[in-house]
Design a protein around this motif. Structure first.
Motif, PDB file in Angstrom:
ATOM      1  N   TYR A  19     -40.879 -28.513  12.309  1.00 44.49           N
ATOM      2  CA  TYR A  19     -39.704 -29.249  11.853  1.00 44.49           C
ATOM      3  C   TYR A  19     -39.287 -28.754  10.471  1.00 44.49           C
ATOM      4  O   TYR A  19     -38.114 -28.504  10.201  1.00 44.49           O
ATOM      5  CB  TYR A  19     -40.035 -30.742  11.802  1.00 44.49           C
ATOM      6  CG  TYR A  19     -38.823 -31.646  11.822  1.00 44.49           C
ATOM      7  CD1 TYR A  19     -38.400 -32.225  13.001  1.00 44.49           C
ATOM      8  CD2 TYR A  19     -38.105 -31.920  10.667  1.00 44.49           C
ATOM      9  CE1 TYR A  19     -37.301 -33.056  13.041  1.00 44.49           C
ATOM     10  CE2 TYR A  19     -36.992 -32.746  10.688  1.00 44.49           C
ATOM     11  CZ  TYR A  19     -36.600 -33.317  11.878  1.00 44.49           C
ATOM     12  OH  TYR A  19     -35.499 -34.124  11.917  1.00 44.49           O
ATOM     13  N   VAL A  33     -39.943 -25.859   9.116  1.00 41.52           N
ATOM     14  CA  VAL A  33     -39.407 -24.501   9.201  1.00 41.52           C
ATOM     15  C   VAL A  33     -37.941 -24.550   9.633  1.00 41.52           C
ATOM     16  O   VAL A  33     -37.081 -23.869   9.077  1.00 41.52           O
ATOM     17  CB  VAL A  33     -40.226 -23.645  10.195  1.00 41.52           C
ATOM     18  CG1 VAL A  33     -39.566 -22.296  10.416  1.00 41.52           C
ATOM     19  CG2 VAL A  33     -41.636 -23.458   9.686  1.00 41.52           C
ATOM     20  N   THR A  34     -37.661 -25.418  10.627  1.00 48.27           N
ATOM     21  CA  THR A  34     -36.286 -25.508  11.126  1.00 48.27           C
ATOM     22  C   THR A  34     -35.326 -25.968  10.039  1.00 48.27           C
ATOM     23  O   THR A  34     -34.289 -25.341   9.802  1.00 48.27           O
ATOM     24  CB  THR A  34     -36.222 -26.491  12.320  1.00 48.27           C
ATOM     25  OG1 THR A  34     -37.213 -26.128  13.265  1.00 48.27           O
ATOM     26  CG2 THR A  34     -34.863 -26.453  12.965  1.00 48.27           C
ATOM     27  N   THR A  91     -34.957 -23.304   7.435  1.00 49.66           N
ATOM     28  CA  THR A  91     -34.117 -22.205   7.907  1.00 49.66           C
ATOM     29  C   THR A  91     -32.638 -22.577   7.823  1.00 49.66           C
ATOM     30  O   THR A  91     -31.812 -21.780   7.369  1.00 49.66           O
ATOM     31  CB  THR A  91     -34.456 -21.853   9.371  1.00 49.66           C
ATOM     32  OG1 THR A  91     -35.869 -21.694   9.484  1.00 49.66           O
ATOM     33  CG2 THR A  91     -33.759 -20.587   9.803  1.00 49.66           C
ATOM     34  N   LEU A  92     -32.330 -23.801   8.229  1.00 49.28           N
ATOM     35  CA  LEU A  92     -30.929 -24.228   8.191  1.00 49.28           C
ATOM     36  C   LEU A  92     -30.398 -24.242   6.754  1.00 49.28           C
ATOM     37  O   LEU A  92     -29.279 -23.815   6.481  1.00 49.28           O
ATOM     38  CB  LEU A  92     -30.776 -25.610   8.828  1.00 49.28           C
ATOM     39  CG  LEU A  92     -30.840 -25.639  10.349  1.00 49.28           C
ATOM     40  CD1 LEU A  92     -30.868 -27.065  10.871  1.00 49.28           C
ATOM     41  CD2 LEU A  92     -29.645 -24.898  10.942  1.00 49.28           C
ATOM     42  N   TYR A 133     -30.084 -20.596   5.662  1.00 45.11           N
ATOM     43  CA  TYR A 133     -28.961 -20.027   6.395  1.00 45.11           C
ATOM     44  C   TYR A 133     -27.669 -20.400   5.684  1.00 45.11           C
ATOM     45  O   TYR A 133     -26.792 -19.582   5.458  1.00 45.11           O
ATOM     46  CB  TYR A 133     -28.991 -20.625   7.806  1.00 45.11           C
ATOM     47  CG  TYR A 133     -28.261 -19.850   8.864  1.00 45.11           C
ATOM     48  CD1 TYR A 133     -28.595 -18.547   9.158  1.00 45.11           C
ATOM     49  CD2 TYR A 133     -27.255 -20.465   9.612  1.00 45.11           C
ATOM     50  CE1 TYR A 133     -27.944 -17.857  10.151  1.00 45.11           C
ATOM     51  CE2 TYR A 133     -26.595 -19.780  10.606  1.00 45.11           C
ATOM     52  CZ  TYR A 133     -26.943 -18.466  10.877  1.00 45.11           C
ATOM     53  OH  TYR A 133     -26.302 -17.791  11.869  1.00 45.11           O
ATOM     54  N   GLU A 161     -18.072 -19.554   7.645  1.00 44.23           N
ATOM     55  CA  GLU A 161     -17.713 -20.881   8.098  1.00 44.23           C
ATOM     56  C   GLU A 161     -18.947 -21.695   8.498  1.00 44.23           C
ATOM     57  O   GLU A 161     -18.976 -22.896   8.334  1.00 44.23           O
ATOM     58  CB  GLU A 161     -16.801 -20.710   9.316  1.00 44.23           C
ATOM     59  CG  GLU A 161     -15.898 -21.857   9.566  1.00 44.23           C
ATOM     60  CD  GLU A 161     -15.214 -21.679  10.891  1.00 44.23           C
ATOM     61  OE1 GLU A 161     -15.902 -21.373  11.886  1.00 44.23           O
ATOM     62  OE2 GLU A 161     -13.985 -21.849  10.936  1.00 44.23           O
ATOM     63  N   VAL A 162     -19.964 -20.989   9.032  1.00 38.85           N
ATOM     64  CA  VAL A 162     -21.142 -21.709   9.495  1.00 38.85           C
ATOM     65  C   VAL A 162     -21.855 -22.416   8.352  1.00 38.85           C
ATOM     66  O   VAL A 162     -22.656 -23.322   8.573  1.00 38.85           O
ATOM     67  CB  VAL A 162     -22.161 -20.779  10.193  1.00 38.85           C
ATOM     68  CG1 VAL A 162     -21.728 -20.458  11.584  1.00 38.85           C
ATOM     69  CG2 VAL A 162     -22.401 -19.549   9.372  1.00 38.85           C
ATOM     70  N   GLY A 167     -21.067 -24.668   6.121  1.00 35.91           N
ATOM     71  CA  GLY A 167     -20.978 -26.121   6.069  1.00 35.91           C
ATOM     72  C   GLY A 167     -21.712 -26.783   7.222  1.00 35.91           C
ATOM     73  O   GLY A 167     -22.418 -27.773   7.046  1.00 35.91           O
ATOM     74  N   THR A 168     -21.560 -26.216   8.402  1.00 34.74           N
ATOM     75  CA  THR A 168     -22.180 -26.804   9.579  1.00 34.74           C
ATOM     76  C   THR A 168     -23.697 -26.785   9.460  1.00 34.74           C
ATOM     77  O   THR A 168     -24.372 -27.764   9.755  1.00 34.74           O
ATOM     78  CB  THR A 168     -21.778 -26.010  10.833  1.00 34.74           C
ATOM     79  OG1 THR A 168     -20.427 -25.618  10.688  1.00 34.74           O
ATOM     80  CG2 THR A 168     -21.934 -26.841  12.058  1.00 34.74           C
ATOM     81  N   SER A 169     -24.200 -25.655   9.010  1.00 31.89           N
ATOM     82  CA  SER A 169     -25.636 -25.509   8.856  1.00 31.89           C
ATOM     83  C   SER A 169     -26.166 -26.525   7.849  1.00 31.89           C
ATOM     84  O   SER A 169     -27.200 -27.160   8.048  1.00 31.89           O
ATOM     85  CB  SER A 169     -25.915 -24.084   8.388  1.00 31.89           C
ATOM     86  OG  SER A 169     -27.279 -23.857   8.330  1.00 31.89           O
ATOM     87  N   LEU A 225     -24.774 -29.349   7.020  1.00 31.86           N
ATOM     88  CA  LEU A 225     -24.651 -30.692   7.591  1.00 31.86           C
ATOM     89  C   LEU A 225     -25.857 -30.996   8.474  1.00 31.86           C
ATOM     90  O   LEU A 225     -26.499 -32.045   8.344  1.00 31.86           O
ATOM     91  CB  LEU A 225     -23.365 -30.770   8.414  1.00 31.86           C
ATOM     92  CG  LEU A 225     -23.016 -32.131   8.993  1.00 31.86           C
ATOM     93  CD1 LEU A 225     -22.552 -33.057   7.887  1.00 31.86           C
ATOM     94  CD2 LEU A 225     -21.943 -32.015  10.049  1.00 31.86           C
ATOM     95  N   LEU A 226     -26.185 -30.041   9.349  1.00 33.90           N
ATOM     96  CA  LEU A 226     -27.313 -30.250  10.252  1.00 33.90           C
ATOM     97  C   LEU A 226     -28.619 -30.376   9.478  1.00 33.90           C
ATOM     98  O   LEU A 226     -29.447 -31.251   9.755  1.00 33.90           O
ATOM     99  CB  LEU A 226     -27.413 -29.093  11.235  1.00 33.90           C
ATOM    100  CG  LEU A 226     -26.404 -29.142  12.379  1.00 33.90           C
ATOM    101  CD1 LEU A 226     -26.456 -27.848  13.178  1.00 33.90           C
ATOM    102  CD2 LEU A 226     -26.704 -30.333  13.279  1.00 33.90           C
ATOM    103  N   MET A 266     -31.020 -33.640   9.642  1.00 29.62           N
ATOM    104  CA  MET A 266     -32.400 -33.562  10.128  1.00 29.62           C
ATOM    105  C   MET A 266     -33.382 -34.020   9.055  1.00 29.62           C
ATOM    106  O   MET A 266     -34.362 -34.707   9.334  1.00 29.62           O
ATOM    107  CB  MET A 266     -32.728 -32.141  10.572  1.00 29.62           C
ATOM    108  CG  MET A 266     -32.082 -31.771  11.885  1.00 29.62           C
ATOM    109  SD  MET A 266     -32.532 -30.130  12.443  1.00 29.62           S
ATOM    110  CE  MET A 266     -34.196 -30.410  13.029  1.00 29.62           C
TER     111      MET A 266
END
Ligand code: GDP
Lengths: 690, 87, 132
Positions: C47, C49-50, C53-54, C57, C65-66, C68-70, C72-73, C77
């Motif tokens: 968890y 690591v994930t 990574t986000l 990233y 563009e990614v 903001g999304t990254s 946010l996620l 999490m």
């Protein structure tokens, strides 16, 4: 009687008559949310006659009229594909609800209107609940509701189900529609097809099919579209000659059109829908719409590597949530039930056999149920949350590739996940799988998913024998369960369920922030289905086991048998265990272990408490006794055996109601067999290594 | 044409092998009636143009149809949909 | 702008380093003894690591563009984990009243995932504003 238009003449204004209203809609349109708001949460969940798809009904009184609302499964069109859809269509056709409410997702009018068209063609009295208008607004959609209403000649009520907006208007609309005539609606399918429709209608007019539940134009259209159910209906009535004539007309039409009739007709419907939306829907440009937001999230969440990492992490958190958060509550409940309530019942001035029946039989059973509830509830909360955000649809996508390798579709992942909480709701949740083959195969492997009831057994044994690596050993048990499931799936793919999964077709809903009420309502529904199904069985079985323990071949042993191992060894349970003891010779288990495994058939967690009775020690001291009668290896093989040996009573009963007694017995025998082999393998391989 | 990748696709292909980001035209669907009908009803009619949003190669695909929206199709379904790649 | 980038980078690195420490401890290379700041099991390490990574990233792809999304996620999490752990440990405290587990549970409320979860709240608030 000749082929009349539609249903029986509507009796007007009779206030005592029960008015049936069906609620239909595509999946993910907010149908269940709206249904809950309409019925005020007073839904009654039962089964559809003959099949085991859940039927949700709720009664409400509107202006003195008693109305029964029936929630139909989500469908895209009226051609049945999965079990759910067969039921939805049958209900509309055969039970003829007075009014049908279609819930529409306003952000995706085109797709939703396809079902509307099909319903209108049936001439049912339709009310549209134009749901999610809040989202449509955010998307920059301006829908001219009045224009659409006039064009289609039906009531359209804008709603926001989760905020209870428009619900009152909807109930008013039901009353308004009661006495209005059914709408007349016709799509022009073009000269060639129209001519064929008329020719078929003329044939139909000469036969008795008034009770099919639809007008002859609808039947003609469906015959043109090769509707197998309608054809079957004709065949049943010995109307083969009609079918033959229809085939001729179709062949004729086919040569004139040079294209598939079916495709052309669906195209016509979509063309009509597009003409509607072009006229009545305007799109404003918005900076960040839900679609672009969803797309951007999906770039990461469905990514082959990152997406998978997030999926596994989410799964981990889901189980952590359901186990960790529930465990303190479970402890509390345990102390309360097996401590306080138990001793309270014992002090009641009742004959000992009665108070023992209540305390050791009934309460024990109720206790088992209650102790599961926190755990299950949190798991279901988590799953419902993920479901409502739209993430579960992505999980299906992510796992399809892997599930395909064992011959199943990605949709199977959700029942399997639920299986880690409890097998009963897991089996129930296989109903949405379109494919019968997938469904049976999934039910076969669900019992190998180690449910939360089995955890106490692992905890007990690992605490005694594997104190150092407790987590790792427990994990290995779960792993063995999953591996056995995979092997089973592969094996049965080759043997019984030939071929491949037919795959799935699924809507990808936009990501939404779920509504708390909806999640709680959904979780409660799932818990309820567990309680209803498993509850009575567990309690009854507990009482039977109780009786078998205090009676033996010599007759009544007295309730002391439950606390006294010498007495208990003369009971029916013990006699039976001793009878089959030779079977378990290789494992070196004595009759007490076998007895506790028999108890475990009711609910697996009972294994622990019955072991403590059989060895005549407190549960806390059980570890010392166990450490003398087991070695780490035999303990491990016992854990593997309890993991696999048979679905518990409640699961077996659920299986029976879903796939029949014969299949259930087959599954039980197969799993006993596998458990025996695996436990034996553990012993012999372990013996070689150590 | 200049676009190499477009040249590699001439003729009919199962949807399951089409690269992400390509737009394709449905030509025919091979499969049982129930499935074919279901796909028709959600707008995957012969002639319809769809965009491949995600393709996990030998796994499921996510597609978008301008009219009916986004769907995810299992591998079992995706390989039954024969398509033509649009230039 | 620069400040926030460093903030994101350090969040990501903390998650990654913490899970690395878990691995090192478990293959018995080093004994740090800092159990408060490392994951308690392998699932939790994954968890971490994930999420790490986000966050990373997001930092390294900040031009795209990614980004903001990254972010946010990652923040969702991170906060979700904090939420679950806080609930878990608080309920354990409740359990203290009826049974005699020890008071050490209190210190769990200062574990690293809870701290990092709290530190992610501003990121979520900022990203939410940008998105919906
Ligand atoms: N914003 C918004 N969300 C809604 C509305 N109606 C339902 N939802 C959400 O849409 C999702 C799907 O709803 P559900 O009732 O489960 O759909 P069903 O599959 O049709 O039964 C849930 O997350 C709901 O909270 C609405 O009117 N507005």
């Amino acid at each position: 009687m000749s082929c009349h238009e539609l249903s029986s003449p509507t009796t007007l204004g009779n206030k005592h008559e029960l008015i049936k209203v069906a609620i239909v809609g595509n999946p993910n349109v907010g149908k269940s949310a709206l249904f809950n708001k309409l019925t005020g949460g007073n839904a009654w969940v039962g089964n559809w006659p003959g099949v085991t798809v859940e039927k949700k009904t709720g009664r409400i009184v509107i202006e003195g009229h008693e109305v029964e609302l029936v929630d139909l499964p989500g469908i895209y069109g009226l051609t049945p594909y999965s079990l759910d859809e067969v039921i939805a269509r049958k209900f509309i056709l055969e039970e003829r609800p007075r009014i049908v409410i279609q819930v529409i997702n306003a952000t995706n009018l085109e797709r939703n209107l396809y079902l509307t068209i099909q319903l209108l063609e049936m001439n049912v009295k339709l009310i549209i609940a134009l749901n999610m208008i809040d989202l449509a607004e955010k998307e920059g959609l301006e829908i001219d509701i009045n224009g659409l209403m006039n064009q289609l000649n039906i009531l359209i009520i804008p709603t926001i189900a989760v905020k209870e907006v428009g619900v009152d208007n909807l109930t008013k609309a039901i009353i308004m529609e009661l006495n209005s005539p059914p709408p007349f609606f016709k799509i022009n399918y073009g000269p060639e097809i129209e001519e064929a429709i008329q020719r078929i209608e003329r044939i139909l007019d000469k036969c008795e099919i008034a009770d099919v539940g639809a007008n002859s134009r609808w039947i003609a259209i469906h015959l043109l579209e090769d509707d197998k159910d309608i054809e079957e209906l004709f065949r049943k009535r010995g109307l083969e000659d009609v079918l033959r004539k229809v085939v001729e007309i179709k062949r004729d039409l086919q040569t004139r059109l040079g294209e598939s009739i079916e495709v052309l007709m669906i195209e016509k419907r979509y063309q009509y829908i597009l003409s509607l939306t072009q006229k009545y829907v305007k799109r404003r440009h918005v900076k960040e719409s839900l679609t672009t937001f969803t797309d951007r999230l999906d770039r990461i969440l469905t990514h082959p590597i990152l997406g998978l990492m997030i999926f596994i992490s989410t799964l981990y958190l889901l189980f952590k949530f359901s186990f960790d958060v529930a465990s303190p509550l479970t402890n509390l409940l345990d102390v309360l039930i097996s401590g306080h309530v138990h001793s309270f019942l014992k002090t009641l001035p009742l004959p000992t056999i009665i108070s023992s029946l209540l305390a050791d039989g009934v309460l024990q059973g109720v206790g088992i149920l209650l102790i599961f509830i926190p755990n299950l509830f949190f798991l279901f909360l988590g799953i419902s949350f993920l479901e409502d955000t739209g993430y579960l649809a992505r999980v299906t996508f992510l796992s399809d590739k892997w599930m395909n390798k064992i011959g199943l579709s990605g949709r199977v992942i959700i029942p399997l996940l639920i299986g880690f909480g409890c097998n009963v709701p897991a089996i129930l949740s296989t109903r949405v799988l379109g494919d019968d083959r997938d469904r049976r195969l999934t039910m076969l492997i669900i019992p190998f998913m180690s449910c939360s009831a089995r955890l106490p057994i692992y905890l007990l044994f690992t605490l005694v024998f594997f104190k150092e690596n407790q987590m790792l050993v427990i994990l290995s048990i779960y792993f063995i369960g999953v591996t056995t499931a995979i092997i089973t799936a592969l094996l049965f793919n080759k043997l019984l369920f030939k071929g491949q999964t037919s795959g799935y077709v699924m809507d990808m809903p936009p990501y939404l922030i779920p509504s708390v009420g909806n999640i709680f309502a959904k979780s409660w529904e799932r818990i309820k289905s567990f309680l209803v199904r498993a509850g009575s069985i567990i309690v009854i079985m507990m009482v039977i086991i109780w009786a078998l323990s205090i009676f033996g071949p010599e007759g009544y042993l007295g309730v002391e048998a439950l606390r006294n191992p010498d007495l208990l060894s003369r009971s029916w349970i013990a006699s039976f265990s001793k009878l089959i003891e030779p079977l378990f010779k290789p494992f070196n288990w004595d009759w007490r272990v076998i007895s506790s495994l028999l108890f475990g058939f009711v609910a697996k967690e009972v294994v622990v408490s019955s072991l403590s009775v059989l060895y005549n020690v407190e549960e806390a001291d059980l570890s010392t006794v166990l450490s003398t009668s087991f070695t780490p290896l035999t303990a491990y093989s016992l854990m593997v055996f309890t993991l696999l040996y048979t679905p518990c009573m409640a699961t077996a009963a659920t299986l029976r109601s879903e796939i029949g007694l014969k299949n259930t017995i087959f599954i039980i025998i197969y799993e006993l067999f596998i458990a025996y082999i695996m436990a034996y393998l553990v012993l012999s391989i372990g013996g070689l290594l150590l | 044409m200049g676009d190499n990748s477009a040249d590699t696709y001439t003729g009919l292909f199962p949807l399951s092998i089409i690269e992400e980001g390509k737009t394709v035209k449905v030509v025919k669907i091979i499969g049982g009636r129930g499935l074919v009908r279901r796909l028709y009803e959600i707008g995957l009619l012969p002639g319809a143009e769809i965009e491949v949003v995600r393709n996990s190669k030998h796994g499921p695909v996510i597609i978008r149809n301008k009219i009916t929206g986004t769907f995810s199709l299992g591998y079992g379904v995706a390989k039954k949909i024969m398509v033509e790649v649009m230039q | 702008m620069k400040m926030i980038n460093y903030y994101i980078l350090s969040m990501g690195l903390t998650y990654i380093i913490s899970s690395l420490m878990f691995i090192l401890e478990n293959v018995n290379i080093v004994k740090t003894g800092l159990s408060q700041v490392t994951p308690t099991d392998a699932g939790m390490a994954l968890y971490f690591v994930t999420v790490g990574t986000l966050y990373n990233y997001a930092y390294f792809k900040s031009s795209e563009e990614v980004f903001g999304t990254s972010l946010l996620l990652a923040s969702i999490m991170s906060i979700a984990f904090m939420f679950v752990q806080t609930l878990h440990y608080s309920l354990q405290l409740l359990d203290l009243i009826v049974s005699d587990s020890n008071i050490e549970v209190l210190f769990n409320l200062m574990r690293i995932e809870i701290v990092l979860g709290i530190l992610s709240i501003p990121i979520l608030l900022k990203e939410r504003g940008n998105h919906i």
